[in-house]
Design a protein around this motif. Structure first.
Motif, PDB file in Angstrom:
ATOM      1  N   ALA A   4       0.845  -1.188   0.000  1.00  0.00           N
ATOM      2  CA  ALA A   4       0.000   0.000   0.000  1.00  0.00           C
ATOM      3  C   ALA A   4       0.882   1.239   0.000  1.00  0.00           C
ATOM      4  O   ALA A   4       1.848   1.316   0.764  1.00  0.00           O
ATOM      5  N   PHE A   5       0.575   2.180  -0.886  1.00  0.00           N
ATOM      6  CA  PHE A   5       1.236   3.482  -0.912  1.00  0.00           C
ATOM      7  C   PHE A   5       0.218   4.516  -0.446  1.00  0.00           C
ATOM      8  O   PHE A   5      -0.919   4.530  -0.940  1.00  0.00           O
ATOM      9  N   VAL A   6       0.614   5.374   0.477  1.00  0.00           N
ATOM     10  CA  VAL A   6      -0.276   6.418   0.995  1.00  0.00           C
ATOM     11  C   VAL A   6       0.395   7.771   0.801  1.00  0.00           C
ATOM     12  O   VAL A   6       1.514   7.992   1.270  1.00  0.00           O
ATOM     13  N   SER A   7      -0.289   8.667   0.094  1.00  0.00           N
ATOM     14  CA  SER A   7       0.208  10.022  -0.129  1.00  0.00           C
ATOM     15  C   SER A   7      -0.659  10.994   0.652  1.00  0.00           C
ATOM     16  O   SER A   7      -1.885  11.017   0.478  1.00  0.00           O
ATOM     17  N   ILE A   8      -0.013  11.785   1.524  1.00  0.00           N
ATOM     18  CA  ILE A   8      -0.747  12.754   2.347  1.00  0.00           C
ATOM     19  C   ILE A   8      -0.217  14.156   2.067  1.00  0.00           C
ATOM     20  O   ILE A   8       0.987  14.408   2.174  1.00  0.00           O
ATOM     21  N   ASP A   9      -1.133  15.038   1.686  1.00  0.00           N
ATOM     22  CA  ASP A   9      -0.802  16.449   1.460  1.00  0.00           C
ATOM     23  C   ASP A   9      -1.922  17.278   2.070  1.00  0.00           C
ATOM     24  O   ASP A   9      -2.968  17.488   1.442  1.00  0.00           O
ATOM     25  N   PRO A  10      -1.758  17.735   3.305  1.00  0.00           N
ATOM     26  CA  PRO A  10      -2.838  18.461   3.975  1.00  0.00           C
ATOM     27  C   PRO A  10      -3.310  19.704   3.230  1.00  0.00           C
ATOM     28  O   PRO A  10      -4.452  20.134   3.419  1.00  0.00           O
ATOM     29  N   ALA A  11      -2.458  20.285   2.376  1.00  0.00           N
ATOM     30  CA  ALA A  11      -2.840  21.502   1.655  1.00  0.00           C
ATOM     31  C   ALA A  11      -3.625  21.203   0.385  1.00  0.00           C
ATOM     32  O   ALA A  11      -4.166  22.114  -0.240  1.00  0.00           O
ATOM     33  N   SER A  12      -3.693  19.940  -0.002  1.00  0.00           N
ATOM     34  CA  SER A  12      -4.382  19.571  -1.241  1.00  0.00           C
ATOM     35  C   SER A  12      -5.891  19.540  -1.050  1.00  0.00           C
ATOM     36  O   SER A  12      -6.398  19.305   0.057  1.00  0.00           O
ATOM     37  N   ALA A  13      -6.612  19.755  -2.146  1.00  0.00           N
ATOM     38  CA  ALA A  13      -8.068  19.597  -2.117  1.00  0.00           C
ATOM     39  C   ALA A  13      -8.452  18.143  -1.873  1.00  0.00           C
ATOM     40  O   ALA A  13      -9.570  17.846  -1.442  1.00  0.00           O
ATOM     41  N   VAL A  14      -7.528  17.230  -2.167  1.00  0.00           N
ATOM     42  CA  VAL A  14      -7.723  15.798  -1.926  1.00  0.00           C
ATOM     43  C   VAL A  14      -6.532  15.349  -1.076  1.00  0.00           C
ATOM     44  O   VAL A  14      -5.524  14.872  -1.594  1.00  0.00           O
ATOM     45  N   PRO A  15      -6.611  15.514   0.241  1.00  0.00           N
ATOM     46  CA  PRO A  15      -5.414  15.373   1.072  1.00  0.00           C
ATOM     47  C   PRO A  15      -4.843  13.968   1.209  1.00  0.00           C
ATOM     48  O   PRO A  15      -3.659  13.819   1.520  1.00  0.00           O
ATOM     49  N   VAL A  16      -5.646  12.939   0.972  1.00  0.00           N
ATOM     50  CA  VAL A  16      -5.158  11.573   1.185  1.00  0.00           C
ATOM     51  C   VAL A  16      -5.447  10.713  -0.043  1.00  0.00           C
ATOM     52  O   VAL A  16      -6.592  10.634  -0.509  1.00  0.00           O
ATOM     53  N   LEU A  17      -4.396  10.085  -0.566  1.00  0.00           N
ATOM     54  CA  LEU A  17      -4.508   9.130  -1.666  1.00  0.00           C
ATOM     55  C   LEU A  17      -3.987   7.778  -1.192  1.00  0.00           C
ATOM     56  O   LEU A  17      -2.988   7.707  -0.474  1.00  0.00           O
ATOM     57  N   LEU A  18      -4.672   6.716  -1.583  1.00  0.00           N
ATOM     58  CA  LEU A  18      -4.273   5.362  -1.204  1.00  0.00           C
ATOM     59  C   LEU A  18      -4.248   4.467  -2.428  1.00  0.00           C
ATOM     60  O   LEU A  18      -5.233   4.395  -3.175  1.00  0.00           O
ATOM     61  N   LEU A  19      -3.123   3.829  -2.653  1.00  0.00           N
ATOM     62  CA  LEU A  19      -2.973   2.803  -3.689  1.00  0.00           C
ATOM     63  C   LEU A  19      -2.748   1.477  -2.991  1.00  0.00           C
ATOM     64  O   LEU A  19      -1.835   1.346  -2.170  1.00  0.00           O
ATOM     65  N   SER A  20      -3.567   0.486  -3.315  1.00  0.00           N
ATOM     66  CA  SER A  20      -3.431  -0.840  -2.726  1.00  0.00           C
ATOM     67  C   SER A  20      -3.316  -1.875  -3.840  1.00  0.00           C
ATOM     68  O   SER A  20      -4.160  -1.927  -4.739  1.00  0.00           O
ATOM     69  N   VAL A  21      -2.262  -2.684  -3.772  1.00  0.00           N
ATOM     70  CA  VAL A  21      -2.089  -3.796  -4.710  1.00  0.00           C
ATOM     71  C   VAL A  21      -2.217  -5.092  -3.922  1.00  0.00           C
ATOM     72  O   VAL A  21      -1.506  -5.306  -2.933  1.00  0.00           O
ATOM     73  N   ARG A  22      -3.134  -5.945  -4.346  1.00  0.00           N
ATOM     74  CA  ARG A  22      -3.326  -7.227  -3.670  1.00  0.00           C
ATOM     75  C   ARG A  22      -2.565  -8.319  -4.405  1.00  0.00           C
ATOM     76  O   ARG A  22      -2.739  -8.518  -5.608  1.00  0.00           O
ATOM     77  N   ASP A  23      -1.718  -9.039  -3.682  1.00  0.00           N
ATOM     78  CA  ASP A  23      -0.996 -10.190  -4.218  1.00  0.00           C
ATOM     79  C   ASP A  23      -1.511 -11.440  -3.528  1.00  0.00           C
ATOM     80  O   ASP A  23      -1.689 -11.456  -2.303  1.00  0.00           O
ATOM     81  N   GLU A  24      -1.738 -12.486  -4.330  1.00  0.00           N
ATOM     82  CA  GLU A  24      -2.332 -13.698  -3.770  1.00  0.00           C
ATOM     83  C   GLU A  24      -2.073 -14.858  -4.726  1.00  0.00           C
ATOM     84  O   GLU A  24      -1.691 -14.656  -5.879  1.00  0.00           O
ATOM     85  N   TYR A  25      -2.294 -16.084  -4.262  1.00  0.00           N
ATOM     86  CA  TYR A  25      -2.235 -17.234  -5.157  1.00  0.00           C
ATOM     87  C   TYR A  25      -3.360 -17.121  -6.176  1.00  0.00           C
ATOM     88  O   TYR A  25      -4.499 -16.772  -5.839  1.00  0.00           O
ATOM     89  N   ALA A  26      -3.023 -17.445  -7.428  1.00  0.00           N
ATOM     90  CA  ALA A  26      -3.986 -17.256  -8.515  1.00  0.00           C
ATOM     91  C   ALA A  26      -5.231 -18.117  -8.345  1.00  0.00           C
ATOM     92  O   ALA A  26      -6.304 -17.775  -8.838  1.00  0.00           O
ATOM     93  N   GLY A  27      -5.115 -19.210  -7.632  1.00  0.00           N
ATOM     94  CA  GLY A  27      -6.256 -20.099  -7.471  1.00  0.00           C
ATOM     95  C   GLY A  27      -7.236 -19.676  -6.400  1.00  0.00           C
ATOM     96  O   GLY A  27      -8.303 -20.298  -6.264  1.00  0.00           O
ATOM     97  N   ARG A  28      -6.907 -18.638  -5.642  1.00  0.00           N
ATOM     98  CA  ARG A  28      -7.828 -18.186  -4.582  1.00  0.00           C
ATOM     99  C   ARG A  28      -8.894 -17.295  -5.210  1.00  0.00           C
ATOM    100  O   ARG A  28      -8.603 -16.201  -5.697  1.00  0.00           O
ATOM    101  N   ARG A  29     -10.121 -17.733  -5.185  1.00  0.00           N
ATOM    102  CA  ARG A  29     -11.203 -17.065  -5.902  1.00  0.00           C
ATOM    103  C   ARG A  29     -11.674 -15.824  -5.155  1.00  0.00           C
ATOM    104  O   ARG A  29     -11.679 -15.774  -3.926  1.00  0.00           O
ATOM    105  N   TRP A  30     -12.069 -14.811  -5.942  1.00  0.00           N
ATOM    106  CA  TRP A  30     -12.543 -13.563  -5.365  1.00  0.00           C
ATOM    107  C   TRP A  30     -13.557 -12.919  -6.296  1.00  0.00           C
ATOM    108  O   TRP A  30     -13.678 -13.289  -7.462  1.00  0.00           O
ATOM    109  N   ALA A  31     -14.286 -11.966  -5.773  1.00  0.00           N
ATOM    110  CA  ALA A  31     -15.279 -11.222  -6.549  1.00  0.00           C
ATOM    111  C   ALA A  31     -14.976  -9.735  -6.448  1.00  0.00           C
ATOM    112  O   ALA A  31     -14.481  -9.263  -5.425  1.00  0.00           O
ATOM    113  N   PRO A  32     -15.269  -8.964  -7.520  1.00  0.00           N
ATOM    114  CA  PRO A  32     -14.984  -7.519  -7.519  1.00  0.00           C
ATOM    115  C   PRO A  32     -15.778  -6.771  -6.457  1.00  0.00           C
ATOM    116  O   PRO A  32     -16.738  -7.298  -5.888  1.00  0.00           O
TER     117      PRO A  32
END
Length: 268
Positions: A4-32
């Motif tokens: 997870a990458f977190v960007s914080i800029d209190p002066a921004s109109a959008v102060p917090v950004l979060l990028l999350s990358v999920r890594d897992e075994y390909a056979g583990r089933r999931w839904a959007p």
């Protein structure tokens, strides 16, 4: 090897950004992402079809009096919970966005983890090293922070014993910290009508892999074959932007797990 990458800029109109990358075994089933949990009717996130929980939950909120919140889960290292009492870590993001934290839980029943809690006012990381340890909570500073399976900036008290895994996390962190640092910070508006590419600007091609091959040591979007039929890799990418009016949540399957471009969609 979730990140997870977190960007914080209190002066921004959008102060917090979060990028999350999920890594897992390909056979583990999931839904959007969707409203998958009757017990958490307003929460939205991807569904782990094995254990029923999620790796990232979002409460959209309704504005300043009821701010949006998100909780992103990364597995950690340390002492595992007793087998007969173990609970799934996938319920933790749902509890965290509903209750504002997890300090009221019996954490001895959970395996080690790191949980990123984010909202328009900032973000913090809660780290649990397993049975008998102490829950550590750190507020994230302004700027760019990286959370790995080895904790915030890879400095958790309990870290991997694998030199290979450690080197891969370090390579990924170093490459993408430099790339985001050299790229204009986007300001995706929670209420805006831009598509994903417009909203995230120069960040969007970076989070889609930045041109690195999936077996590159620094790859954000990775795929690794272990030779025994098991495939490990990135399954999805989540982008969240928090502002005073709410949250924007964009989601896409990783290019190794689905369409490289056409799979992106706005969730909230």
């Amino acid at each position: 090897m979730c990140t997870a990458f977190v960007s914080i800029d209190p002066a921004s109109a959008v102060p917090v950004l979060l990028l999350s990358v999920r890594d897992e075994y390909a056979g583990r089933r999931w839904a959007p992402p969707d409203h998958h949990w009757p017990g958490h009717p307003t929460a939205v996130g991807g569904l782990d079809l094995v254990a029923g929980g999620t790796w990232l939950a979002v409460e959209p909120g309704t504005g300043p009096g009821n701010p949006a919140a998100a909780a992103c889960l990364l597995n950690g290292f340390g002492t595992m919970a007793p087998a007969g009492a173990r609970l799934s870590r996938g319920e933790l993001p749902l509890i965290a966005v509903r209750d504002g934290g997890i300090g009221h839980l019996d954490l001895d029943r959970y395996d080690p983890f790191h949980l990123v809690l984010a909202g328009p006012a900032g973000a913090r990381v809660l780290s649990w090293g397993g049975s008998g340890s102490r829950l550590e909570e750190l507020d994230l500073p302004a700027g760019l922070s990286v959370v790995l399976n080895d904790g915030l900036e890879g400095l958790a008290a309990n870290r991997t014993a694998s030199e290979l895994v450690s080197s891969l996390m370090a390579a990924r962190s170093a490459h993408f910290r430099a790339r985001f640092g050299a790229t204009p910070r986007p300001e995706p508006q929670p209420g805006g009508g831009e598509d994903v590419a417009e909203a995230w600007g120069a960040w969007r091609p970076i989070v889609s892999g930045d041109g690195l091959e999936p077996d590159d040591p620094a790859a954000l979007i990775q795929r690794r074959e272990f030779g025994d039929g098991r495939i490990w890799g990135s399954s999805s990418i989540s982008l969240l932007a928090f502002g005073p009016s709410g949250v924007r949540y964009d989601f896409g399957p990783a290019p190794t797990a689905g369409p490289a471009d056409g799979g992106w969609r706005r969730v909230v």
